[in-house]
Design an enzyme around this catalytic site. Structure first.
Site, PDB file in Angstrom:
ATOM      1  N   ASN A  15      26.962  51.593  46.555  1.00 31.84           N
ATOM      2  CA  ASN A  15      28.050  50.595  46.588  1.00 31.84           C
ATOM      3  C   ASN A  15      27.454  49.263  46.170  1.00 31.84           C
ATOM      4  O   ASN A  15      26.343  48.944  46.595  1.00 31.84           O
ATOM      5  CB  ASN A  15      28.565  50.383  48.011  1.00 31.84           C
ATOM      6  CG  ASN A  15      29.453  51.499  48.481  1.00 31.84           C
ATOM      7  OD1 ASN A  15      29.684  52.453  47.747  1.00 31.84           O
ATOM      8  ND2 ASN A  15      29.925  51.381  49.701  1.00 31.84           N
TER       9      ASN A  15
ATOM     10  N   CYS B 243      34.408  51.212  46.839  1.00 29.58           N
ATOM     11  CA  CYS B 243      33.481  52.345  46.965  1.00 29.58           C
ATOM     12  C   CYS B 243      33.109  52.591  48.424  1.00 29.58           C
ATOM     13  O   CYS B 243      32.995  51.646  49.201  1.00 29.58           O
ATOM     14  CB  CYS B 243      32.194  52.060  46.206  1.00 29.58           C
ATOM     15  SG  CYS B 243      32.439  51.691  44.477  1.00 29.58           S
TER      16      CYS B 243
ATOM     17  N   LYS C 285      52.464  40.285  47.491  1.00 33.27           N
ATOM     18  CA  LYS C 285      52.924  41.556  48.065  1.00 33.27           C
ATOM     19  C   LYS C 285      53.695  42.357  47.027  1.00 33.27           C
ATOM     20  O   LYS C 285      53.469  43.544  46.847  1.00 33.27           O
ATOM     21  CB  LYS C 285      53.800  41.253  49.282  1.00 33.27           C
ATOM     22  CG  LYS C 285      53.773  42.220  50.399  1.00 33.27           C
ATOM     23  CD  LYS C 285      52.634  42.055  51.371  1.00 33.27           C
ATOM     24  CE  LYS C 285      51.308  41.814  50.750  1.00 33.27           C
ATOM     25  NZ  LYS C 285      50.184  41.687  51.581  1.00 33.27           N
TER      26      LYS C 285
ATOM     27  N   TRP D 141      35.147  53.107  43.021  1.00 33.75           N
ATOM     28  CA  TRP D 141      36.172  52.217  42.456  1.00 33.75           C
ATOM     29  C   TRP D 141      35.488  51.564  41.267  1.00 33.75           C
ATOM     30  O   TRP D 141      34.550  50.777  41.434  1.00 33.75           O
ATOM     31  CB  TRP D 141      36.574  51.194  43.509  1.00 33.75           C
ATOM     32  CG  TRP D 141      37.728  50.334  43.147  1.00 33.75           C
ATOM     33  CD1 TRP D 141      39.044  50.685  43.172  1.00 33.75           C
ATOM     34  CD2 TRP D 141      37.688  48.969  42.729  1.00 33.75           C
ATOM     35  NE1 TRP D 141      39.811  49.619  42.795  1.00 33.75           N
ATOM     36  CE2 TRP D 141      39.020  48.551  42.516  1.00 33.75           C
ATOM     37  CE3 TRP D 141      36.663  48.043  42.516  1.00 33.75           C
ATOM     38  CZ2 TRP D 141      39.340  47.276  42.102  1.00 33.75           C
ATOM     39  CZ3 TRP D 141      36.992  46.771  42.101  1.00 33.75           C
ATOM     40  CH2 TRP D 141      38.321  46.396  41.894  1.00 33.75           C
TER      41      TRP D 141
ATOM     42  N   HIS E 142      58.722  21.198  36.130  1.00 31.16           N
ATOM     43  CA  HIS E 142      57.607  20.779  35.277  1.00 31.16           C
ATOM     44  C   HIS E 142      57.131  21.933  34.391  1.00 31.16           C
ATOM     45  O   HIS E 142      55.986  21.924  33.923  1.00 31.16           O
ATOM     46  CB  HIS E 142      56.455  20.245  36.133  1.00 31.16           C
ATOM     47  CG  HIS E 142      56.845  19.038  36.928  1.00 31.16           C
ATOM     48  ND1 HIS E 142      57.235  17.858  36.347  1.00 31.16           N
ATOM     49  CD2 HIS E 142      56.960  18.837  38.269  1.00 31.16           C
ATOM     50  CE1 HIS E 142      57.549  16.974  37.272  1.00 31.16           C
ATOM     51  NE2 HIS E 142      57.403  17.550  38.451  1.00 31.16           N
TER      52      HIS E 142
ATOM     53  N   LYS F 268      41.284  48.396  49.468  1.00 28.90           N
ATOM     54  CA  LYS F 268      41.559  47.715  50.740  1.00 28.90           C
ATOM     55  C   LYS F 268      40.440  46.736  51.078  1.00 28.90           C
ATOM     56  O   LYS F 268      40.681  45.631  51.519  1.00 28.90           O
ATOM     57  CB  LYS F 268      41.696  48.777  51.842  1.00 28.90           C
ATOM     58  CG  LYS F 268      41.996  48.229  53.221  1.00 28.90           C
ATOM     59  CD  LYS F 268      43.432  47.799  53.326  1.00 28.90           C
ATOM     60  CE  LYS F 268      43.774  47.184  54.660  1.00 28.90           C
ATOM     61  NZ  LYS F 268      44.923  46.261  54.529  1.00 28.90           N
TER      62      LYS F 268
HETATM   63  C1  G6P Z   1      41.831  43.001  48.923  1.00 26.39           C
HETATM   64  C2  G6P Z   1      43.095  43.610  49.487  1.00 26.39           C
HETATM   65  C3  G6P Z   1      44.032  42.499  49.929  1.00 26.39           C
HETATM   66  C4  G6P Z   1      43.322  41.601  50.937  1.00 26.39           C
HETATM   67  C5  G6P Z   1      42.031  41.039  50.358  1.00 26.39           C
HETATM   68  C6  G6P Z   1      41.202  40.324  51.409  1.00 26.39           C
HETATM   69  O1  G6P Z   1      42.104  42.357  47.734  1.00 26.39           O
HETATM   70  O2  G6P Z   1      43.721  44.421  48.530  1.00 26.39           O
HETATM   71  O3  G6P Z   1      45.166  43.075  50.537  1.00 26.39           O
HETATM   72  O4  G6P Z   1      44.160  40.571  51.310  1.00 26.39           O
HETATM   73  O5  G6P Z   1      41.226  42.099  49.855  1.00 26.39           O
HETATM   74  O6  G6P Z   1      40.776  41.259  52.355  1.00 26.39           O
HETATM   75  P1  G6P Z   1      40.219  40.868  53.772  1.00 26.39           P
HETATM   76  O7  G6P Z   1      39.794  42.182  54.387  1.00 26.39           O
HETATM   77  O8  G6P Z   1      39.050  39.943  53.536  1.00 26.39           O
HETATM   78  O9  G6P Z   1      41.303  40.207  54.514  1.00 26.39           O
END
Ligand code: G6P
Length: 615
Positions: A102, A2, A491, A76, A510, A610
């Site tokens: 938020n 958000c 990824k 979001w 295992h 993000k």
């Molecule tokens: C979210 C993003 C990931 C990222 C993670 C940690 O889940 O989608 O790509 O690695 O947050 O984000 P940061 O900003 O703390 O590295």
């Protein structure tokens, strides 16, 4: 995640607020909304749409409503589905005031019950709507002055929040508050901007006031009044933020992710050079003294997602180079575990954004126990930088694609450098060895780029169309190529929606080996160490014996492993600790190409954000 944007001032502000939301769009969202006090009718106007921000912009095209006081939000979904009804802004029963929020109001159910008892009618499934009705209850029903209402609200709210309220009864005021979630005010001339991130308004002003934790403010066009949760006036210095943090353009690249994959050599170079430039003053950054560094016995990394994988890889740097026992904890799990206070210990929080709620909460817990904290982040103006005792900045530049690429490789470079810096100050390595480690990073960055160049055509034209049919992948590695396999699996999942699981290669027999047949590609990330290589080779043979489809990333002389592979990528030799960094570019490119042939929204994958500012 958000985003909140607000405006009060001398200008009509609809476009400013929508532009602000556009700049924060890359964080990910599933609906968007706008509200203003219309300058003609003096009444509140609200517009909301699900899906892309462009849907909201389109719906507003046919409306003339605009005002000098407005709010915007991208949501979001957490509480309640991604519907137009649940989108922000939320309004009260009289539709005269609007709120954007938020975070999560944890006690929303009990607050809602109380408010319903007072005849407030709720229209959404969200936790945020209580904010609109609470403000209505106090300012309209109980006729309380608005600042008193704000204080009464923050006293009752549990959870994390950054919220803004506009009301047609107070056309000269914007009310804002924060606890746990970031919020800041951009200071203009006769106008003020509000954002959950300064990026929302850095095209208008670079003077920013970051709201301290647990504070609320009344913002008007010429200034603001800031208070703590007990109602005491707060005086906080504004800062000048670096406006180069405005999202760059994609240029000729089809996606930001591709652009960011290609930027890695430059970003690593820039990060290492930056670290070289601050080396003589490093203790101004670390938050610990030279003596404390020399006595350092153990380190804990805290992070989420890709940043946690960088921490897991860096464990090997610190243990091997500096002789410091190191562990990496997922921030989201760490705070639920028993806390053991340790002597001569440093917590390093790794986060691209510096705003990840889980990471911030983990750091706050550490600080409650009085232990030293250091931030490694890409954003100088982030909450993590403000809250940790020390901070180091990667120099990746803005990373827009949700799937992290250059932030990851610069984190690895920074941590490799830091491990050597610590080793040097602990007198475990000479100055010459420290300098050699810097050269190793420059060389590896070059290899990272060259490997992409060498294989990009084959991956795009041949590999990706071939692997498109596979719906599951296993990634394996040993030693430091295991956390790298975890990053590769993450990824692939993030952008191609293909199920991918990483295993330490030795664990295959295992359990996971039961899954292996000709329909399951197993990706093996090799290791330069001869002993580890031999073990990986045995694992590859076990897979081959079960007709598994093998993809290998290995060194040129690792002929036996290469010969078992259906497809192989050869990586030039680098020090074994940096082998994952050398493979980083091609691994990301491989995942990117698979997502591209499947036609996915690579930069903004479904359901993801993000910057995850809720726990
Ligand atoms: C979210 C993003 C990931 C990222 C993670 C940690 O889940 O989608 O790509 O690695 O947050 O984000 P940061 O900003 O703390 O590295």
């Amino acid at each position: 995640m958000c985003s909140v944007v607000g405006y009060i001032g001398k200008n009509k502000s609809r476009d400013t607020v929508l532009d602000g939301l556009t700049r924060l769009e890359y964080r990910g969202y599933d609906s968007a909304g706008f509200a203003c006090i219309d300058s003609e009718t003096k009444h509140l106007v609200v517009a909301k749409k699900i899906g892309q921000l462009s849907n909201l912009k389109q719906s507003l095209k046919n409306q003339s409503s605009d005002g000098f006081l407005s709010l915007g939000h991208t949501r979001w979904a957490t509480h309640g589905a991604a519907t137009e009804q649940n989108a922000h802004p939320h309004v009260d029963c009289t539709s005269s005031l609007a709120v954007v929020h938020n975070g999560i109001i944890e006690n929303h159910t009990s607050l809602k019950k109380i408010l319903e008892h007072e005849d407030h009618a709720f229209k959404t499934e969200t936790d945020s709507e209580v904010l609109a009705h609470l403000f209505e209850q106090y300012t309209i029903d109980e006729k309380m002055p608005p600042l008193q209402a704000m204080q009464k609200m923050v006293e009752q709210l549990e959870g994390a929040y950054a919220f803004c309220i506009i009301s047609e009864h107070y056309p000269d005021s914007l009310f804002i508050a924060r606890k746990g979630s970031p919020l800041c005010i951009g200071l203009g001339e006769g106008e003020m901007f509000v954002g959950s991130d300064p990026l929302a308004f850095t095209d208008k002003t670079n003077r920013v006031l970051f709201l301290p934790e647990k504070s609320y403010a009344l913002v008007h066009k010429d200034g603001y009044a800031l208070y703590d949760f007990s109602g005491n006036v707060l005086s906080v210095q504004s800062q000048i933020v670096d406006t180069s943090w405005i999202a760059g353009e994609k240029g000729d690249h089809e996606h930001y992710m591709l652009k960011e994959i290609y930027e890695q050599k430059h970003a690593i170079d820039k990060t290492v050079r930056f670290f070289q430039s601050i080396h003589t003053t490093i203790f101004d950054y670390l938050g610990i003294t030279q003596e404390e560094l020399q006595n350092l016995e153990s380190i804990t990394f805290l992070g989420c997602g890709t940043s946690a994988h960088a921490g897991k890889l860096a464990q090997f740097f610190f243990e091997q180079k500096a002789g410091i026992q190191t562990r990496c904890e997922l921030a989201s799990e760490f705070r639920h575990k028993t806390f053991f206070k340790q002597k001569n210990h440093l917590y390093i929080a790794i986060s691209q954004s510096g705003e990840t709620a889980d990471t911030l909460e983990a750091i706050r817990l550490v600080q409650e126990h009085g232990q030293a904290t250091l931030a490694l982040t890409n954003v100088a103006s982030s909450t993590l930088v403000r809250e940790c005792d020390g901070f180091l900045l990667t120099q990746a530049g803005p990373e827009i694609a949700v799937a992290s690429t250059k932030a990851f490789s610069t984190q690895l470079a920074a941590l490799y450098w830091l491990a050597h810096c610590v080793a040097y100050h602990k007198k475990s390595i000479s100055h010459k060895q420290f300098q050699e480690s810097e050269t190793e990073l420059f060389t590896t960055a070059e290899i990272l780029e060259n490997v992409i160049e060498q294989y990009k055509h084959e991956i795009m034209m041949d590999c990706a169309p071939f692997y498109k049919k596979y719906k599951e992948f296993i990634f394996i590695g040993r030693h430091n190529s295991f956390p790298f396999a975890e990053e590769a699996a993450l990824k692939l999942k993030e952008i191609s929606y293909v199920f991918a699981q990483a295993y330490p290669a030795g664990e295959l027999k295992h359990g996971p080996l039961a899954l292996v047949d000709e329909f399951l590609p197993v990706v093996i990330f090799s290791h330069p160490d001869p002993v580890i290589y031999q073990k990986l080779l045995s694992n590859a043979q076990e897979i081959k014996a079960r007709k598994g489809h093998i993809i290998v990333f290995a060194l040129e002389h690792q002929k036996e492993l290469l010969s078992l592979a259906h497809r192989a990528f050869i990586i030039p030799a680098v020090p074994s600790l940096l082998f994952p960094l050398a493979m980083t570019g091609i691994m990301q490119f491989f995942c990117y190409a698979l997502a591209k042939v499947s036609g996915h929204a690579i930069d903004k994958p479904r359901n993801l954000a993000k910057s995850v500012t809720v726990e």
